[in-house]
Scaffold this motif. Structure first.
Motif, PDB file in Angstrom:
ATOM      1  N   ASN A  10     -11.685  -7.847   1.971  1.00 17.33           N
ATOM      2  CA  ASN A  10     -10.406  -7.447   1.412  1.00 17.33           C
ATOM      3  C   ASN A  10      -9.457  -8.618   1.213  1.00 17.33           C
ATOM      4  N   LYS A  51     -16.673  -2.864   9.831  1.00 15.99           N
ATOM      5  CA  LYS A  51     -15.274  -2.665   9.467  1.00 15.99           C
ATOM      6  C   LYS A  51     -14.581  -4.004   9.233  1.00 15.99           C
ATOM      7  N   SER A  82       4.553  -0.981   5.764  1.00 16.73           N
ATOM      8  CA  SER A  82       3.939   0.343   5.639  1.00 16.73           C
ATOM      9  C   SER A  82       3.280   0.806   6.935  1.00 16.73           C
ATOM     10  N   TYR A  88       6.100   9.568   5.751  1.00 11.87           N
ATOM     11  CA  TYR A  88       5.086   9.729   4.707  1.00 11.87           C
ATOM     12  C   TYR A  88       4.201  10.948   4.991  1.00 11.87           C
ATOM     13  N   PHE A 112     -11.977   3.479   4.700  1.00 15.98           N
ATOM     14  CA  PHE A 112     -13.285   2.866   4.919  1.00 15.98           C
ATOM     15  C   PHE A 112     -14.251   3.806   5.646  1.00 15.98           C
ATOM     16  N   PRO A 171      -7.121  -2.597  -0.895  1.00 15.47           N
ATOM     17  CA  PRO A 171      -6.517  -2.115   0.357  1.00 15.47           C
ATOM     18  C   PRO A 171      -6.562  -0.597   0.489  1.00 15.47           C
ATOM     19  N   SER A 183      -1.346  -6.997   4.967  1.00 17.88           N
ATOM     20  CA  SER A 183      -1.171  -5.709   4.313  1.00 17.88           C
ATOM     21  C   SER A 183      -1.432  -4.623   5.343  1.00 17.88           C
ATOM     22  N   THR A 230     -12.730  -5.735   6.103  1.00 17.25           N
ATOM     23  CA  THR A 230     -11.388  -6.312   6.136  1.00 17.25           C
ATOM     24  C   THR A 230     -11.394  -7.723   5.580  1.00 17.25           C
ATOM     25  N   VAL A 282      -0.364   3.898  -2.791  1.00 14.64           N
ATOM     26  CA  VAL A 282      -0.975   5.151  -2.337  1.00 14.64           C
ATOM     27  C   VAL A 282      -0.264   6.338  -2.985  1.00 14.64           C
ATOM     28  N   THR A 335       0.814  -1.220   0.000  1.00 15.05           N
ATOM     29  CA  THR A 335       0.000   0.000   0.000  1.00 15.05           C
ATOM     30  C   THR A 335       0.840   1.258   0.000  1.00 15.05           C
ATOM     31  N   LEU A 383      -9.924   0.199   1.630  1.00 14.24           N
ATOM     32  CA  LEU A 383     -10.112  -0.207   3.034  1.00 14.24           C
ATOM     33  C   LEU A 383      -9.532   0.844   3.976  1.00 14.24           C
ATOM     34  N   SER A 384      -8.404   1.438   3.594  1.00 14.74           N
ATOM     35  CA  SER A 384      -7.813   2.424   4.497  1.00 14.74           C
ATOM     36  C   SER A 384      -8.643   3.708   4.544  1.00 14.74           C
ATOM     37  N   PRO A 398      -3.399  -1.845   5.677  1.00 15.10           N
ATOM     38  CA  PRO A 398      -4.749  -1.554   6.145  1.00 15.10           C
ATOM     39  C   PRO A 398      -5.382  -2.710   6.925  1.00 15.10           C
ATOM     40  N   VAL A 399      -5.122  -3.954   6.525  1.00 12.49           N
ATOM     41  CA  VAL A 399      -5.697  -5.103   7.240  1.00 12.49           C
ATOM     42  C   VAL A 399      -5.148  -5.160   8.659  1.00 12.49           C
ATOM     43  N   GLN A 442      -3.896  -2.737  10.316  1.00 12.22           N
ATOM     44  CA  GLN A 442      -4.385  -1.578  11.046  1.00 12.22           C
ATOM     45  C   GLN A 442      -5.765  -1.841  11.634  1.00 12.22           C
ATOM     46  N   GLU A 443      -6.661  -2.426  10.813  1.00 17.53           N
ATOM     47  CA  GLU A 443      -8.003  -2.737  11.296  1.00 17.53           C
ATOM     48  C   GLU A 443      -7.944  -3.741  12.439  1.00 17.53           C
TER      49      GLU A 443
END
Lengths: 309, 295
Positions: free
Chosen positions: A282, A275, B243, B252, A251, A245, B130, A279, A234, A230, A248-249, B132-133, B135-136
């Motif tokens: 995803n 949420k 990341s 970043y 979301f 992804p 990954s 995920t 990004v 990501t 998802l970030s 975002p995953v 992070q959740e």
């Protein structure tokens, strides 16, 4: 008469030369299952929570077994993620660079494995360097260049580095192919050379068909790593192609666009179940891929001939 | 075609011809290295010595010499703290990952039924990890050891700890499973190395009266030393490039922030790179199998 039966019992419990014994085997399974449970706990937690309705979430009695198989979270997450479009984008962004990356890295790996030339050690050192140098040390000038060329947000920003052997984690794939080609016998290639075949003909007709497992392993791993990447996506794709992804970030924001907080009732507010459904959606494509191709994943190290050295 | 090609190349010395063919195969990579690694690296370093503003009419550079580095090291209250935190977290995570993956590999190297199922389980995180995953999952508290991080006794224990120990311990408690999730590839590499150790060495040792415990320390572990070094380096790099790494995220954010900017972010990138290189060098010296020079 007593001794042998005692020995058998001891062998049965504590093991002998032929087997580990019941006690050992049982504790091994117990240990592995316990570790496996802790290891997969985040996934199980996510899966269970994603099926919980609002009532189940608020009910402290409901921990592991939801009272009903509630699919509402998934319906919402599906809409918020804009699933079919983002899924297609993710597939494109991960598959195409992977195919190109495997093709280019195999050429490089073959060149390093089969030819002697001055400066080879330096080339290896530089390949290793590309693996160590953090992305943020090289990514800003690339981003600015893409911006000038109007390529920011397009798939090209991922394809160009891959087509010149600088794709995501390319060093690993070059080493995979280097190892593979080095372990293949040279005899056929030398015979073809005596018959007057050119270097490229030998590569495509003889070396490439023999290295098919390395190609499969490389493409699979590259796809997975590109899918989950990501940081680069990004920076290079934001504002253009949107992967799963990336979506998802964002979301929470996307959810509130679809279900504005002021206008929906309490049951449609964003909660952790929605949420986690997002995920799970995803990672679902990767999970399916993993279970279909699991032999290729878990035997990759042996098949591609990578070892610790 | 092939006749003309071979007559043309007959003029060249064989070694030169071979070298040229070799360069031909790596040519794409060489161009790519220059375009996508070397030049951007030099440019980033140049940016780090300037204040960079990107406007509609292009990029403006105002030289500040080492000002960005001085700011990162001496003025910025967050960067150094994040950097130290990163170094401590890495120092805590790497031994855990090494020991865990070696242990699991040793288990999976035994003979029992359903071995494949466990192999599939322990490799699974590689496929789904990954930013975002993670992070959740972390946000929902799913990456801590079930029931441990929330218990009052643990909270009490944390308060007792001095400050410099509290953060690493807290990190261990809240992200323990996450740390283990970085072991997937490592387990496979250990397993492949274990399978390459000659079984006859173990038999010979057993005949000489060595217990399995002794065999592990005297045969298995020394045979895995090179693998361990490779795995340790791989682990440090994957943790440092992830990341969700706090330093990576901070750099970043600063890239696009008004008070930060590209020049400042570039300077921090180079400091981070230097720290990573030092970590790797230290690891290499620490784990490098002793060269047998006195033999």
């Amino acid at each position: 008469m007593r001794r042998p039966s005692l020995d058998t019992l001891r062998g049965f419990l504590f093991g002998n030369r032929a087997s580990y014994g019941v006690l050992f085997t049982a504790s091994l399974y117990l240990l592995l299952i316990a570790i496996g449970f802790v290891y997969l706990y985040p996934l199980l937690f996510m899966l269970v929570t994603s099926f919980k309705s609002m009532d189940d979430l608020l009910n402290p009695m409901v921990q592991w077994v939801p009272t009903q198989l509630y699919l509402g979270n998934y319906l919402k997450a599906y809409r918020v993620l804009d699933y079919p479009a983002k899924l297609a984008a993710s597939a494109l962004v991960s598959l195409t660079p992977s195919l190109i990356q495997a093709a280019v890295c195999s050429l490089v790996g073959y060149g390093l494995a089969r030819y002697r030339f001055p400066g080879k050690t330096l080339v290896f050192a530089l390949i290793l360097a590309t693996f160590i140098i953090p992305a943020q040390n090289t990514v800003i000038p690339q981003m600015l260049t893409y911006k000038q060329l109007g390529l920011l947000g397009s798939l090209w920003s991922m394809l160009l580095p891959a087509s010149l052997g600088q794709g995501y984690k390319s060093a690993i794939f070059i080493l995979i192919f280097f190892q593979t080609f080095q372990t293949l016998p040279k005899v056929l290639e030398e015979a073809a050379r005596l018959d007057g075949a050119s270097d490229l003909t030998i590569f495509f007709r003889i070396a490439l068909p023999a290295a098919v497992p390395a190609y499969v392993v490389s493409i699979i791993f590259s796809t997975v790593w590109y899918w989950n990447e990501t940081y680069l996506t990004v920076i290079f794709l934001e504002g253009g192609v949107q992967t799963l992804p990336m979506q998802l970030s964002k979301f929470v924001q996307a959810y509130e666009n679809l279900y504005p907080p002021g206008t929906v009732n309490i049951f449609d507010r964003l909660n952790e179940a929605v949420k986690l459904s997002g995920t799970f959606l995803n990672i679902l494509p990767l999970l399916l891929m993993y279970f279909v191709l699991q032999k290729w994943f878990v035997e990759s190290v042996e098949r591609a001939g990578i070892t610790g050295e | 075609m092939s006749v003309s090609a071979s007559t043309r190349s007959r003029g060249l010395r064989p070694s030169l011809r071979e070298a040229l063919s070799g360069y031909g195969f790596i040519l794409l990579w060489l161009i790519g290295f220059a375009l996508f690694t070397l030049v951007p690296l030099a440019q980033t370093f140049y940016y780090s010595l300037n204040t960079v503003t990107v406007g509609v009419d292009g990029i403006k550079l105002v030289p500040v010499e080492w000002g960005n580095y001085a700011r990162a090291l001496f003025t910025d209250p967050n960067f150094i703290e994040l950097l130290i935190g990163y170094a401590i977290e890495t120092a805590v995570s790497v031994p855990i990952i090494l020991i865990f993956s070696m242990l699991i590999a040793l288990f999976l190297n035994l003979h029992f039924k359903f071995k494949g199922v466990f192999r599939t389980i322990f490799f699974l995180p590689v496929v789904i990890t990954s930013g975002p995953v993670i992070q959740e999952l972390t946000a929902q508290g799913a990456t801590s050891i079930p029931g441990l991080a929330q218990s009052p006794a643990v909270a009490e224990f944390l308060i007792q700890l001095p400050g410099y120990l509290r953060n690493p311990v807290q990190y261990l408690l809240t992200s323990f499973i996450l740390i283990l999730w970085f072991s997937g590839v490592q387990i496979l590499i250990y397993l492949a190395s274990l399978q390459k150790i000659d079984a006859s060495i173990y038999e010979a040792a057993a005949i000489d009266g060595a217990s399995p415990w002794e065999a592990f320390w005297k045969i298995t572990l020394p045979s895995l030393s090179t693998t361990t070094l490779v795995i340790a380096i791989y682990t440090v790099i994957s943790l440092s490039h992830f990341s969700e790494n706090k330093v990576v995220k901070y750099i970043y954010r600063q890239t696009y922030a008004v008070e930060g900017g590209i020049g400042y972010a570039s300077a921090m990138s180079f400091i981070y790179f230097l720290v990573l290189a030092l970590l790797l060098a230290g690891l290499y010296l620490f784990l490098n199998p002793r060269p047998q020079s006195n033999a």
